[in-house]
Design an enzyme around this catalytic site. Structure first.
Site, mmCIF file in Angstrom:
data_model
loop_
_atom_site.group_PDB
_atom_site.id
_atom_site.type_symbol
_atom_site.label_atom_id
_atom_site.label_comp_id
_atom_site.label_asym_id
_atom_site.label_seq_id
_atom_site.Cartn_x
_atom_site.Cartn_y
_atom_site.Cartn_z
ATOM 1 N N ASP A 132 -8.813 -4.036 -6.489
ATOM 2 C CA ASP A 132 -8.235 -3.570 -5.379
ATOM 3 C C ASP A 132 -8.975 -2.079 -4.824
ATOM 4 O OD1 ASP A 132 -6.810 -2.054 -3.377
ATOM 5 O OD2 ASP A 132 -5.036 -3.178 -3.894
ATOM 6 N N SER A 174 0.860 -0.984 -0.037
ATOM 7 C CA SER A 174 -0.146 0.012 -0.006
ATOM 8 C C SER A 174 1.127 0.846 -0.125
ATOM 9 C CB SER A 174 -0.742 0.224 1.587
ATOM 10 O OG SER A 174 -2.365 0.785 1.098
ATOM 11 N N HIS A 195 -7.600 -5.344 -1.035
ATOM 12 C CA HIS A 195 -6.774 -4.858 -1.001
ATOM 13 C C HIS A 195 -5.688 -5.469 -1.178
ATOM 14 C CE1 HIS A 195 -4.514 -1.172 -0.664
ATOM 15 N NE2 HIS A 195 -4.391 -1.018 0.432
#
Length: 515
Positions: free
Chosen positions: A451, A233, A481
């Site tokens: 995502d 991320s 995610h």
């Protein structure tokens, strides 16, 4: 108030089952390389003092903290000193908290550094819980993570109290009147002032660039000629910035759930509105609903809650911002979708308890009313990174476009563009991060087509901006995610082969959705 859709850590998403910001660099990549070797002796302008470059880490058994129990005996913790201000490396220092578990096998490659995202996720508390996911890598790597500056045990921030945080949940995140607009901005100003009071000089030195420099000193002190790194991320942005600053020190870098390095603060919010709407459509289809009709039903529910917050079994009210957060949170993992179905059903019947519980999970609020610090650290770091600061008038002009992108997520993210860094006491640094890394070893960049928080289009952009022969894209046709550890043998096998054997896949490789 906070960024409603953060680039959450994989460890935080996992905790749901039990659980963006722009950074950048100045100057050019080669110009920032430290003195022609893997030893960090200069910042590009001044030499690092020997007190920093020759320090020895005193690894000890990790202790319990206020937020986490002590991990098992395999885990050791230590403290690393880094310059407060990297432009003045012989000045004051701050301490960074590190954690490691040594490689279990005999054929050790080196250290594998992890950043779990946020920004603001604690690696010290998150790494032990993630170790099972990367158990194969643990055979040949020391698993290492840390709390970046401004996070957790590394000079972590507290801009407002738990009581103030709970009070802010009553602030309307989509103001409908001039009075609500004033309250929205006043809350942002109060948060910024609290940060300035709590952090002092540190407030101007928690950028992504600062942390990337910390990583290279960390690499040297750990004894590695090259940095091996797994960024998730926001950790992908950090990894890209590191590669730009120190291309010759890049070892095996994996970037999973990739933040688009070409998007500014407004474009990031548009990307996230698209990504979460895409995930919501997929969720609604999985339940047999028409995505358009289901989206409208949820948007109408949020409008009703805005006017009349729902009761909950705890006695707290489910406000619009809490309802929105409770909807966002289960979309991070496909196996959490049933919890969203149940929470929406009970909310439609007038009970906000389940959505509130989901929102509390996202906000790291425990049963005693204490909040985690990740949301506060995230805002502090991203507001130092973000140079673009839309005004309220500019954000209002953008609202129709945000609402067209997503009737559910668009209004929140559109308003957030103005409120997130409003009245911030230090200027932002960059419009977008610089991640070009000519001359670096191949970097594996992973995008997940489903995502929600970091839409998969960002992976291609990252691979392209890293440069030809550097960025190598791997796509997974999945949900949730991130990709690694989420059920794809193809993804996991490709990443493991890259990290353990140095096998670089063909750029553009696609892993199909598991049947």
């Amino acid at each position: 108030m906070g960024r409603f859709v953060r680039w959450a850590a994989a460890t935080a998403a996992a905790a749901l089952l039990a659980a963006g910001c722009s950074g950048g660099t100045s100057g050019g990549g080669e110009g920032e390389q430290w003195s022609g070797s893997a030893r960090p002796t200069t910042t590009g302008a001044k030499a690092l003092p020997a007190a920093l470059t020759s320090q020895k880490l005193d690894w000890e058994r990790c202790k319990a903290t206020a937020n986490a129990s002590a991990p098992g005996r395999d885990w050791q913790c230590a403290t690393l000193k880094v310059p407060l201000d990297w432009s003045k490396p012989d000045g004051g220092t701050i301490d960074l908290a590190l954690i490691r578990s040594k490689a279990r096998g005999g054929d050790r490659i080196g250290s594998l550094l992890f950043n779990f995202g946020g920004p603001g996720a604690s690696g010290v508390t998150g790494m032990p819980g993630y170790a099972a996911t990367v158990s194969l890598l643990r055979e040949r790597y020391d698993l290492v993570s840390w709390d970046p500056r401004g996070v957790g045990a590394s000079e972590g921030v507290r801009c407002r109290s738990d009581k103030e945080t709970q009070a802010a949940e009553a602030v309307d995140p989509t103001p409908d009147t001039p009075a609500e607009e004033r309250a929205y901005l006043r809350d942002a100003t109060d948060f910024a002032r609290g940060c300035a009071k709590d952090m002092g000089d540190l407030l101007a030195h928690v950028s992504t660039t600062d942390t990337a420099r910390d990583m290279d000193l960390m690499r040297h002190i750990l004894g590695d000629d090259r940095l091996h790194y797994f960024g998730i991320s926001y950790g992908t942005e950090l990894g890209g910035v590191y590669a730009h600053l120190f291309p010759k020190n890049v070892g095996r870098l994996v970037l999973d759930a990739v933040v688009d390095p070409g998007a500014d603060t407004v474009d990031h919010r548009k990307n996230q509105a698209r990504g979460f709407q895409r995930a919501l459509d997929n969720y609604l289809e999985s339940t047999g609903q028409d995505p358009g009709q289901g989206t409208r039903r949820i948007a109408d529910l949020l409008d009703r809650i805005d006017k009349d917050p729902l009761d909950t079994y705890s006695g707290r009210k489910l406000t619009q911002v809490l309802a929105f957060t409770g909807i966002v949170w289960p979309l991070y993992r496909q196996d959490s979708w049933p919890s969203l179905t149940s929470a929406l059903d009970t909310a439609e019947q007038g009970d906000g308890s389940e959505l509130l519980a989901l929102a509390d999970g996202y906000n790291e609020r425990d049963s005693s009313g204490r909040y985690g610090m990740l949301p506060q650290s995230q805002r502090v770091i991203s507001c130092l990174d973000d140079k673009q600061r839309p005004t309220l008038a500019q954000a209002k002009r953008l609202l129709p476009e945000f609402e067209r992108i997503s009737p559910v997520f668009g209004p929140f993210l559109g308003w957030d563009a103005a409120g997130w860094c409003h009245d911030w006491p230090v200027p932002g640094q960059y419009e977008t991060p610089e991640v070009s890394a000519s001359g670096a070893a191949p970097v594996l960049v992973i995008g997940n087509t489903g995502d929600p928080a970091t839409p998969y289009e960002g992976a291609r952009r990252m691979a392209d901006e890293l440069g030809k022969g550097v960025g190598v894209e791997l796509t997974w046709k999945g949900e949730g995610h991130g990709a690694y550890g989420n059920g794809s043998d193809c993804v996991d096998g490709t990443v493991n082969a890259y990290l353990l054997k140095g096998t670089v896949p063909r750029d553009g490789t696609v892993c199909a959705r598991a049947q």
